[in-house]
Design an enzyme around this catalytic site. Structure first.
Site, PDB file in Angstrom:
ATOM      1  N   SER A  50      -3.280  -3.651   0.598  1.00  0.00           N
ATOM      2  CA  SER A  50      -2.053  -4.312   1.032  1.00  0.00           C
ATOM      3  C   SER A  50      -2.365  -5.742   1.441  1.00  0.00           C
ATOM      4  CB  SER A  50      -1.474  -3.549   2.221  1.00  0.00           C
ATOM      5  OG  SER A  50      -0.368  -4.240   2.751  1.00  0.00           O
ATOM      6  N   CYS A 107       5.624   4.326  16.904  1.00  0.00           N
ATOM      7  CA  CYS A 107       6.710   3.360  17.043  1.00  0.00           C
ATOM      8  C   CYS A 107       7.376   3.111  15.692  1.00  0.00           C
ATOM      9  CB  CYS A 107       6.187   2.059  17.605  1.00  0.00           C
ATOM     10  SG  CYS A 107       4.731   1.436  16.777  1.00  0.00           S
ATOM     11  N   GLN A 124      -6.525  -0.850   5.393  1.00  0.00           N
ATOM     12  CA  GLN A 124      -7.140  -1.457   6.578  1.00  0.00           C
ATOM     13  C   GLN A 124      -8.537  -1.997   6.283  1.00  0.00           C
ATOM     14  OE1 GLN A 124      -6.029  -1.955   9.753  1.00  0.00           O
ATOM     15  NE2 GLN A 124      -4.009  -1.137   9.255  1.00  0.00           N
ATOM     16  N   HIS A 155      -0.693  -7.889   3.337  1.00  0.00           N
ATOM     17  CA  HIS A 155      -0.415  -8.340   4.705  1.00  0.00           C
ATOM     18  C   HIS A 155      -1.381  -7.784   5.738  1.00  0.00           C
ATOM     19  CE1 HIS A 155       1.858  -4.968   6.751  1.00  0.00           C
ATOM     20  NE2 HIS A 155       2.009  -4.560   5.505  1.00  0.00           N
ATOM     21  N   ALA A 163       0.820  -1.207   0.000  1.00  0.00           N
ATOM     22  CA  ALA A 163       0.000   0.000   0.000  1.00  0.00           C
ATOM     23  C   ALA A 163       0.859   1.266   0.000  1.00  0.00           C
ATOM     24  CB  ALA A 163      -0.948   0.011   1.191  1.00  0.00           C
ATOM     25  N   THR A 166       9.585  -7.283 -13.033  1.00  0.00           N
ATOM     26  CA  THR A 166       9.039  -8.647 -13.078  1.00  0.00           C
ATOM     27  C   THR A 166       8.067  -8.847 -11.931  1.00  0.00           C
ATOM     28  OG1 THR A 166      11.061  -9.455 -14.100  1.00  0.00           O
ATOM     29  CG2 THR A 166       9.673 -11.092 -13.011  1.00  0.00           C
TER      30      THR A 166
HETATM   31  C1  LIG Z   1      -0.247  -0.716   6.581  1.00  0.00           C
HETATM   32  C2  LIG Z   1      -0.811   0.472   5.944  1.00  0.00           C
HETATM   33  C3  LIG Z   1      -0.152   1.085   4.870  1.00  0.00           C
HETATM   34  C4  LIG Z   1       1.167   0.579   4.328  1.00  0.00           C
HETATM   35  O1  LIG Z   1       1.009  -0.668   3.673  1.00  0.00           O
HETATM   36  P1  LIG Z   1       2.289  -1.547   3.261  1.00  0.00           P
HETATM   37  O2  LIG Z   1       1.705  -2.607   2.373  1.00  0.00           O
HETATM   38  O3  LIG Z   1       2.849  -2.080   4.536  1.00  0.00           O
HETATM   39  O4  LIG Z   1       3.226  -0.666   2.527  1.00  0.00           O
HETATM   40  C5  LIG Z   1      -0.739   2.197   4.306  1.00  0.00           C
HETATM   41  N1  LIG Z   1      -1.896   2.689   4.773  1.00  0.00           N
HETATM   42  C6  LIG Z   1      -2.553   2.125   5.806  1.00  0.00           C
HETATM   43  C7  LIG Z   1      -3.851   2.715   6.262  1.00  0.00           C
HETATM   44  C8  LIG Z   1      -2.033   1.004   6.432  1.00  0.00           C
HETATM   45  O5  LIG Z   1      -2.684   0.467   7.470  1.00  0.00           O
END
Ligand SMILES: *Cc1c(COP(=O)(O)O)cnc(C)c1O
Length: 378
Positions: free
Chosen positions: A192, A320, A172, A194, A64, A233
């Site tokens: 994102s 943090c 989120q 993860h 993200a 890639t």
């Molecule tokens: C975690 C998060 C991001 C960053 O995402 P990544 O995939 O870790 O770069 C951006 N915006 C929000 C609201 C997030 O919670």
């Protein structure tokens, strides 16, 4: 939530693309390339389907953060002939706010909208800002610290009336609550993997197909992958993981969010009841991510509490991520003073948490908070 574990079903789907199907989807001359390309097509359709987009509107990115950078810098630069005024909100993620700060240094003008005490954007100020005909608005779907869901329908009505380009950081929200680009005038949307039980290092940017086409300057130049918007890639296993995570997120959203929301409510009421008057909830109780719980304690040093609870995966109310210990910009924006912000904990409840976990977290937190607030005998 700061992150989530990979769902075993996601890992299962990814596995063959490290080994048996290791082809490069850009290699069109052999079966290895074809099977990788098919897997990427399937994943792209799964990502699109979660947010009711079409597969051709999905640009695969490393996460993200990259999606936000591509959307915000890409629109600002490609549309500079339309003006230099950009709008965002004070409670956005660093991966949005820092991009705007960088653009400001390059001469763009940025309006940062305030929020109310629950973390919802001030709609009157939004309307005023849109009346100035800015080029871009970046406004998130759900806040990562306090879980507040922005009023997307109301924002959508104001956006539709103004014609501004709307980027929405849904890192989120996607896979947790319904996010529907078919029903909202969102032009770009970041996701994102993860944050929805997929692998780290994989994300996507939805770019609406419209007439005339959205102008977007790529961040990364090279082999012309992703229709020239993101060369390099493709990370085939990561993309397959993102796709499967989106499929599961869509299928299990309603059962997951009911169960996770009930666990969160249970934890919240146990903290509020067990620490009468000493703990306060942050965010919007009526419009919140199901797994989000942010609470502030009074009469306790945040750093003592965090140290005492280091067996729980809680985060503090300080930034943090930057390692500075500065109070969170989100808590400041909803009116927390520095002491309260430092005594704020964020609990993330997800798909793999059980009632037993909640019971443990509630007992440990109440016990440590009582112990740390008791008058010292010395
Ligand atoms: C975690 C998060 C991001 C960053 O995402 P990544 O995939 O870790 O770069 C951006 N915006 C929000 C609201 C997030 O919670």
């Amino acid at each position: 939530m700061a992150t989530t574990p990979v769902d075993p079903r996601v890992l299962e789907a990814m596995w063959p693309y490290f080994t048996a199907h290791f082809g490069n989807p850009a290699s069109r001359t052999h079966a290895y390339g074809w099977s990788a390309a098919e897997a990427v097509d399937r994943a792209r359709a799964q990502v699109a389907s979660l947010i009711r987009a079409t597969p051709r509107e999905i640009v695969l990115t490393s996460g993200a953060t990259e999606a936000n950078n591509l959307a915000i810098k890409g629109v600002a630069e490609a549309n500079r002939d339309r003006g230099d005024h950009l709008v965002t909100c004070v409670t956005e993620h660093r991966a949005v706010l820092d991009v705007f700060a960088a653009l400001e240094r390059r001469g763009f003008r940025v309006t940062r909208l305030p929020v109310d005490s629950a973390g919802s954007v001030d709609l009157e100020r939004l309307e005023e800002a849109l009346a100035e005909e800015p080029v871009l608005l970046s406004l998130m779907a759900a806040n990562n610290e306090i879980g507040t869901l922005q009023p997307l329908e109301e924002i959508g009505r104001l956006v539709a009336a103004s014609g501004v380009i709307w980027h929405c950081d849904a890192a989120q929200a996607a896979g947790k609550v319904p996010v529907d680009v078919a029903g909202l005038p969102i032009d770009l949307l970041s996701m994102s993997a993860h944050k929805l039980y997929g692998p780290k290092g994989q994300g996507a940017l939805f770019v609406r197909r419209r007439k005339p086409p959205l102008r977007l300057t790529p961040l990364i130049e090279g082999g012309g992958q992703e229709r020239g918007l993101r060369s390099g890639t493709l990370n085939v296993p990561g993309i397959v993981g993102l796709g499967e995570a989106c499929r599961l997120g869509g299928e299990e959203m309603s059962t997951d969010s009911a169960r996770i929301g009930a666990l969160r409510d249970d934890l919240e009421s146990r903290l509020l009841d067990g620490l009468d008057g000493q703990v306060r909830r942050n965010g919007d109780p009526r419009r919140r991510l199901p797994g989000a719980l942010s609470v502030s304690f009074t009469g306790i040093h945040g750093s003592d509490l965090l140290l005492a609870l280091r067996d729980l995966a809680v985060s503090a109310g300080s930034a943090c991520s930057s390692g500075t210990g500065e109070p969170s910009h989100v808590l400041k924006a909803i009116g927390c003073d520095d002491v309260t912000a430092a005594a704020t904990l964020r609990f993330g409840i997800g798909r793999f948490n059980t009632a037993g976990d909640i019971d443990y977290a509630a007992r440990r937190t109440v016990h440590e908070a009582r112990r740390l607030s008791a008058p010292s005998v010395a």
